[in-house]
Design a protein around this motif. Sequence first.
Motif, PDB file in Angstrom:
ATOM      1  N   ARG A   1      17.545 -22.011 -85.161  1.00  0.00           N
ATOM      2  CA  ARG A   1      18.493 -20.988 -85.579  1.00  0.00           C
ATOM      3  C   ARG A   1      19.410 -21.587 -86.627  1.00  0.00           C
ATOM      4  O   ARG A   1      20.095 -22.576 -86.347  1.00  0.00           O
ATOM      5  CB  ARG A   1      19.277 -20.572 -84.331  1.00  0.00           C
TER       6      ARG A   1
ATOM      7  N   MET B   1      17.299 -19.853 -73.626  1.00  0.00           N
ATOM      8  CA  MET B   1      18.403 -19.008 -74.082  1.00  0.00           C
ATOM      9  C   MET B   1      17.938 -17.804 -74.898  1.00  0.00           C
ATOM     10  O   MET B   1      17.137 -17.942 -75.834  1.00  0.00           O
ATOM     11  CB  MET B   1      19.361 -19.821 -74.956  1.00  0.00           C
TER      12      MET B   1
ATOM     13  N   ALA C   1      20.038 -15.384 -77.029  1.00  0.00           N
ATOM     14  CA  ALA C   1      21.423 -15.158 -77.488  1.00  0.00           C
ATOM     15  C   ALA C   1      21.486 -13.911 -78.378  1.00  0.00           C
ATOM     16  O   ALA C   1      21.614 -12.793 -77.877  1.00  0.00           O
ATOM     17  CB  ALA C   1      21.939 -16.408 -78.187  1.00  0.00           C
TER      18      ALA C   1
ATOM     19  N   GLY D   1      27.833 -17.385 -81.953  1.00  0.00           N
ATOM     20  CA  GLY D   1      26.521 -16.969 -81.442  1.00  0.00           C
ATOM     21  C   GLY D   1      26.134 -17.693 -80.171  1.00  0.00           C
ATOM     22  O   GLY D   1      24.957 -17.690 -79.782  1.00  0.00           O
ATOM     23  N   TYR D   2      27.097 -18.313 -79.489  1.00  0.00           N
ATOM     24  CA  TYR D   2      26.805 -18.954 -78.199  1.00  0.00           C
ATOM     25  C   TYR D   2      27.036 -17.966 -77.059  1.00  0.00           C
ATOM     26  O   TYR D   2      27.950 -17.135 -77.121  1.00  0.00           O
ATOM     27  CB  TYR D   2      27.665 -20.207 -78.001  1.00  0.00           C
ATOM     28  N   ILE D   3      26.214 -18.106 -76.026  1.00  0.00           N
ATOM     29  CA  ILE D   3      26.343 -17.208 -74.874  1.00  0.00           C
ATOM     30  C   ILE D   3      27.557 -17.623 -74.047  1.00  0.00           C
ATOM     31  O   ILE D   3      27.762 -18.809 -73.775  1.00  0.00           O
ATOM     32  CB  ILE D   3      25.062 -17.228 -74.022  1.00  0.00           C
TER      33      ILE D   3
ATOM     34  N   GLY E   1      26.014 -23.767 -72.861  1.00  0.00           N
ATOM     35  CA  GLY E   1      26.149 -24.616 -74.044  1.00  0.00           C
ATOM     36  C   GLY E   1      24.855 -24.621 -74.838  1.00  0.00           C
ATOM     37  O   GLY E   1      24.103 -23.635 -74.818  1.00  0.00           O
ATOM     38  N   ASP E   2      24.580 -25.720 -75.506  1.00  0.00           N
ATOM     39  CA  ASP E   2      23.371 -25.816 -76.330  1.00  0.00           C
ATOM     40  C   ASP E   2      22.227 -26.367 -75.474  1.00  0.00           C
ATOM     41  O   ASP E   2      22.232 -27.540 -75.082  1.00  0.00           O
ATOM     42  CB  ASP E   2      23.628 -26.742 -77.530  1.00  0.00           C
ATOM     43  N   ALA E   3      21.266 -25.509 -75.182  1.00  0.00           N
ATOM     44  CA  ALA E   3      20.201 -25.877 -74.242  1.00  0.00           C
ATOM     45  C   ALA E   3      19.384 -27.070 -74.748  1.00  0.00           C
ATOM     46  O   ALA E   3      19.078 -27.989 -73.983  1.00  0.00           O
ATOM     47  CB  ALA E   3      19.290 -24.667 -74.007  1.00  0.00           C
ATOM     48  N   GLY E   4      19.037 -27.063 -76.042  1.00  0.00           N
ATOM     49  CA  GLY E   4      18.224 -28.160 -76.589  1.00  0.00           C
ATOM     50  C   GLY E   4      18.968 -29.484 -76.496  1.00  0.00           C
ATOM     51  O   GLY E   4      18.407 -30.494 -76.056  1.00  0.00           O
TER      52      GLY E   4
END
Length: 209
Positions: free
Chosen positions: A104, A133, A135, A192-194, A199-202
């Motif tokens: 993204r 995710m 989002a 654009g974060y849930i 947080g950042d899954a990756g």
Amino acid sequence: MAKVFVFDHPLIQHKLTFIRDKNTGTKEFRELVDEVATLMMFEITRDLSLEEVEVETPVSTAKAKVIAGKKLGIVPILRAGIGMVDGALNLIPTAKVGHVGLYRDPETLQPVEYYVKLPSDVKEREFIVVDPMLATGGSAVAAIDSLKTRGAKNIKFMCLIAAPEGVEAVQKAHPDVDIYIAGLDEKLNEHGYIVPGLGDAGDRLFGTK
Ligand code: PRP
Ligand code: URA
């Protein structure tokens, strides 16, 4: 319209809480994502059809049931989707695994495709696209587009956490694709974060930042 299933199984909900927790380290995070993916696969495969076979038990012949030869494919959206593959394969070890590479763009939030490799018999397979995710939904919509362009007809989407915006985007673009979620959250933030999300899954799966 695609159906949306939010899994309320206590084990899934319990493990998801620790996945969300910012104090959960990479090793435990990865293990929990793996376990939840297995539990979700168990629920998703409820509708697999069965056929009758005969089996010799030590005592007599029994009429018994086996899965009716359905061809399944698991497709992680790179890179965070990789964290759900082994968990899914725990239950369906013979499934083929395709890959769709998307990231993204942090400015535009638009998905950028960089890699696609699918099993050759795409048209005959039922696919489960996996990504922790959902989002804005851009990545899921693009990954499903990519599968359909190559001939896939039967697709499900499975994620750990979804925002309402992402669910709506997938439903609008792909009304034939059912969506399976462990946690349906409140909203997206300005990046654009849930929210509350995880947080950042990756980054959390692979220990990057
Ligand atoms: C994350 C996540 C999804 C996407 C969801 O991947 O794993 O693929 O964002 O966001 P969207 O619904 O708004 O498209 P990211 O782009 O961070 O790439 P990564 O998996 O390589 O970390
Ligand atoms: N991608 C992530 O990894 N987390 C989010 O909250 C949104 C997109």
